[in-house]
Design a protein around this motif. Structure first.
Motif, PDB file in Angstrom:
ATOM      1  N   THR A  68       6.392   0.427 -12.986  1.00  0.00           N
ATOM      2  CA  THR A  68       7.113  -0.114 -14.519  1.00  0.00           C
ATOM      3  C   THR A  68       5.193   0.365 -15.176  1.00  0.00           C
ATOM      4  O   THR A  68       5.761   1.076 -15.770  1.00  0.00           O
ATOM      5  N   GLY A  69       4.498   0.459 -14.468  1.00  0.00           N
ATOM      6  CA  GLY A  69       2.694   0.941 -14.782  1.00  0.00           C
ATOM      7  C   GLY A  69       2.926   2.351 -14.533  1.00  0.00           C
ATOM      8  O   GLY A  69       3.731   2.873 -14.003  1.00  0.00           O
ATOM      9  N   PRO A  70       2.087   2.866 -15.205  1.00  0.00           N
ATOM     10  CA  PRO A  70       1.732   4.195 -14.876  1.00  0.00           C
ATOM     11  C   PRO A  70       1.874   4.560 -13.534  1.00  0.00           C
ATOM     12  O   PRO A  70       1.006   4.293 -12.920  1.00  0.00           O
ATOM     13  N   ASN A  71       2.095   5.405 -13.537  1.00  0.00           N
ATOM     14  CA  ASN A  71       2.279   6.299 -11.979  1.00  0.00           C
ATOM     15  C   ASN A  71       1.435   7.729 -11.771  1.00  0.00           C
ATOM     16  O   ASN A  71       1.715   8.370 -12.685  1.00  0.00           O
ATOM     17  N   PRO A  72       1.186   8.201 -11.024  1.00  0.00           N
ATOM     18  CA  PRO A  72       1.571   7.518  -9.777  1.00  0.00           C
ATOM     19  C   PRO A  72       0.292   5.951  -9.603  1.00  0.00           C
ATOM     20  O   PRO A  72      -1.268   6.575 -10.307  1.00  0.00           O
ATOM     21  N   VAL A  73       0.654   5.484  -9.118  1.00  0.00           N
ATOM     22  CA  VAL A  73      -1.228   3.698  -9.160  1.00  0.00           C
ATOM     23  C   VAL A  73      -1.127   4.306  -7.542  1.00  0.00           C
ATOM     24  O   VAL A  73      -2.616   4.230  -7.987  1.00  0.00           O
ATOM     25  N   LEU A  74      -0.934   4.970  -6.857  1.00  0.00           N
ATOM     26  CA  LEU A  74      -1.581   5.446  -5.469  1.00  0.00           C
ATOM     27  C   LEU A  74      -1.887   6.817  -5.384  1.00  0.00           C
ATOM     28  O   LEU A  74      -1.012   7.707  -5.805  1.00  0.00           O
ATOM     29  N   THR A  75      -3.481   7.875  -5.753  1.00  0.00           N
ATOM     30  CA  THR A  75      -2.935   9.672  -6.025  1.00  0.00           C
ATOM     31  C   THR A  75      -3.292   9.705  -4.564  1.00  0.00           C
ATOM     32  O   THR A  75      -3.440  11.236  -4.139  1.00  0.00           O
ATOM     33  N   THR A  76      -3.616   8.350  -3.970  1.00  0.00           N
ATOM     34  CA  THR A  76      -4.290   9.207  -1.638  1.00  0.00           C
ATOM     35  C   THR A  76      -3.445   8.505  -1.235  1.00  0.00           C
ATOM     36  O   THR A  76      -2.879   7.086  -1.692  1.00  0.00           O
ATOM     37  N   PRO A  77      -2.924   8.783   0.029  1.00  0.00           N
ATOM     38  CA  PRO A  77      -2.343   8.019   0.866  1.00  0.00           C
ATOM     39  C   PRO A  77      -2.658   7.255   1.043  1.00  0.00           C
ATOM     40  O   PRO A  77      -3.762   6.916   1.290  1.00  0.00           O
ATOM     41  N   PRO A  78      -2.457   5.842   1.810  1.00  0.00           N
ATOM     42  CA  PRO A  78      -2.965   4.661   1.816  1.00  0.00           C
ATOM     43  C   PRO A  78      -3.745   4.815   3.699  1.00  0.00           C
ATOM     44  O   PRO A  78      -3.253   5.681   4.269  1.00  0.00           O
ATOM     45  N   SER A  79      -4.501   4.566   4.347  1.00  0.00           N
ATOM     46  CA  SER A  79      -5.233   4.635   4.999  1.00  0.00           C
ATOM     47  C   SER A  79      -3.883   4.210   6.264  1.00  0.00           C
ATOM     48  O   SER A  79      -3.082   3.356   6.211  1.00  0.00           O
ATOM     49  N   PRO A  80      -3.425   4.143   7.730  1.00  0.00           N
ATOM     50  CA  PRO A  80      -2.998   4.178   9.156  1.00  0.00           C
ATOM     51  C   PRO A  80      -3.173   2.479   8.509  1.00  0.00           C
ATOM     52  O   PRO A  80      -2.021   2.291   8.935  1.00  0.00           O
ATOM     53  N   ASP A  81      -4.109   1.642   8.507  1.00  0.00           N
ATOM     54  CA  ASP A  81      -3.529   0.700   8.674  1.00  0.00           C
ATOM     55  C   ASP A  81      -3.829  -0.160   7.743  1.00  0.00           C
ATOM     56  O   ASP A  81      -3.552  -1.826   7.443  1.00  0.00           O
ATOM     57  N   ALA A  82      -3.819   0.507   6.924  1.00  0.00           N
ATOM     58  CA  ALA A  82      -2.319  -0.356   5.104  1.00  0.00           C
ATOM     59  C   ALA A  82      -1.538  -1.199   5.712  1.00  0.00           C
ATOM     60  O   ALA A  82      -0.526  -0.657   6.310  1.00  0.00           O
ATOM     61  N   ASN A  83      -2.007  -1.820   4.670  1.00  0.00           N
ATOM     62  CA  ASN A  83      -0.267  -3.064   4.702  1.00  0.00           C
ATOM     63  C   ASN A  83       0.735  -2.148   4.360  1.00  0.00           C
ATOM     64  O   ASN A  83       0.792  -1.069   3.982  1.00  0.00           O
ATOM     65  N   GLU A  84       2.261  -2.740   5.247  1.00  0.00           N
ATOM     66  CA  GLU A  84       3.364  -1.880   5.078  1.00  0.00           C
ATOM     67  C   GLU A  84       3.601  -1.386   3.754  1.00  0.00           C
ATOM     68  O   GLU A  84       4.814  -0.657   3.399  1.00  0.00           O
ATOM     69  N   TRP A  85       3.620  -2.293   2.749  1.00  0.00           N
ATOM     70  CA  TRP A  85       3.997  -2.039   1.254  1.00  0.00           C
ATOM     71  C   TRP A  85       3.264  -1.237   0.583  1.00  0.00           C
ATOM     72  O   TRP A  85       3.870  -0.400   0.024  1.00  0.00           O
ATOM     73  N   GLN A  86       2.302  -0.964   1.164  1.00  0.00           N
ATOM     74  CA  GLN A  86       1.535   0.371   0.528  1.00  0.00           C
ATOM     75  C   GLN A  86       2.093   1.728   1.055  1.00  0.00           C
ATOM     76  O   GLN A  86       2.344   2.485   0.066  1.00  0.00           O
ATOM     77  N   HIS A  87       2.742   1.887   2.115  1.00  0.00           N
ATOM     78  CA  HIS A  87       2.976   2.787   2.439  1.00  0.00           C
ATOM     79  C   HIS A  87       5.018   2.793   2.111  1.00  0.00           C
ATOM     80  O   HIS A  87       4.750   4.635   1.823  1.00  0.00           O
ATOM     81  N   THR A  88       4.719   2.001   1.827  1.00  0.00           N
ATOM     82  CA  THR A  88       6.733   1.805   1.220  1.00  0.00           C
ATOM     83  C   THR A  88       5.826   2.631  -0.021  1.00  0.00           C
ATOM     84  O   THR A  88       6.605   3.570  -1.026  1.00  0.00           O
ATOM     85  N   LEU A  89       4.986   2.191  -1.159  1.00  0.00           N
ATOM     86  CA  LEU A  89       5.222   2.455  -2.580  1.00  0.00           C
ATOM     87  C   LEU A  89       5.086   4.062  -2.453  1.00  0.00           C
ATOM     88  O   LEU A  89       4.806   5.087  -3.171  1.00  0.00           O
ATOM     89  N   TRP A  90       3.457   4.481  -1.141  1.00  0.00           N
ATOM     90  CA  TRP A  90       3.470   5.877  -1.813  1.00  0.00           C
ATOM     91  C   TRP A  90       4.264   6.832  -1.344  1.00  0.00           C
ATOM     92  O   TRP A  90       4.252   7.090  -1.491  1.00  0.00           O
TER      93      TRP A  90
END
Length: 105
Positions: A68-90
């Motif tokens: 619901t916030g300003p998007n994109p909240v992530l501007t670069t891909p998460p690192s390979p070892d990041a949480n699966e939810w960060q990868h889903t968000l990306w």
């Protein structure tokens, strides 16, 4: 940052599905107390609150709140070892055309 967002973040990542029902309900209630939309600062801070699994759907609630916030909240891909939810968000950011990278699975 609003107090209700700060309280949620201060409690750390969501618990896993083995947490007791009261804890899961408490965290879900904390999310419900956060009025939408969130600010960019709040969305970026909330990204760190994903736990190891979907926490009986509470992680989806968190993801939708972040969106619901300003998007994109992530501007670069998460690192390979990041949480699966960060990868889903990306993936959702890329698939929505908010970041380069083409459509991902």
């Amino acid at each position: 940052m609003r107090p209700e967002v700060h309280v949620f973040i201060a409690d750390g990542p969501l618990p896993d599905q083995d947490a007791d029902e009261e804890e899961i309900d408490r965290r879900d209630g904390q999310l419900g107390a956060i009025h939408r939309p969130v600010t960019g600062e709040e969305a970026r801070a909330l990204v760190s609150c994903f736990g190891p699994d979907d926490c009986y759907g509470v992680a989806w609630t968190l993801l939708h709140l972040i969106e619901t916030g300003p998007n994109p909240v992530l501007t670069t891909p998460p690192s390979p070892d990041a949480n699966e939810w960060q990868h889903t968000l990306w993936r959702r950011i890329v698939n929505g055309g908010l970041a380069p990278g083409g459509v991902t699975a």
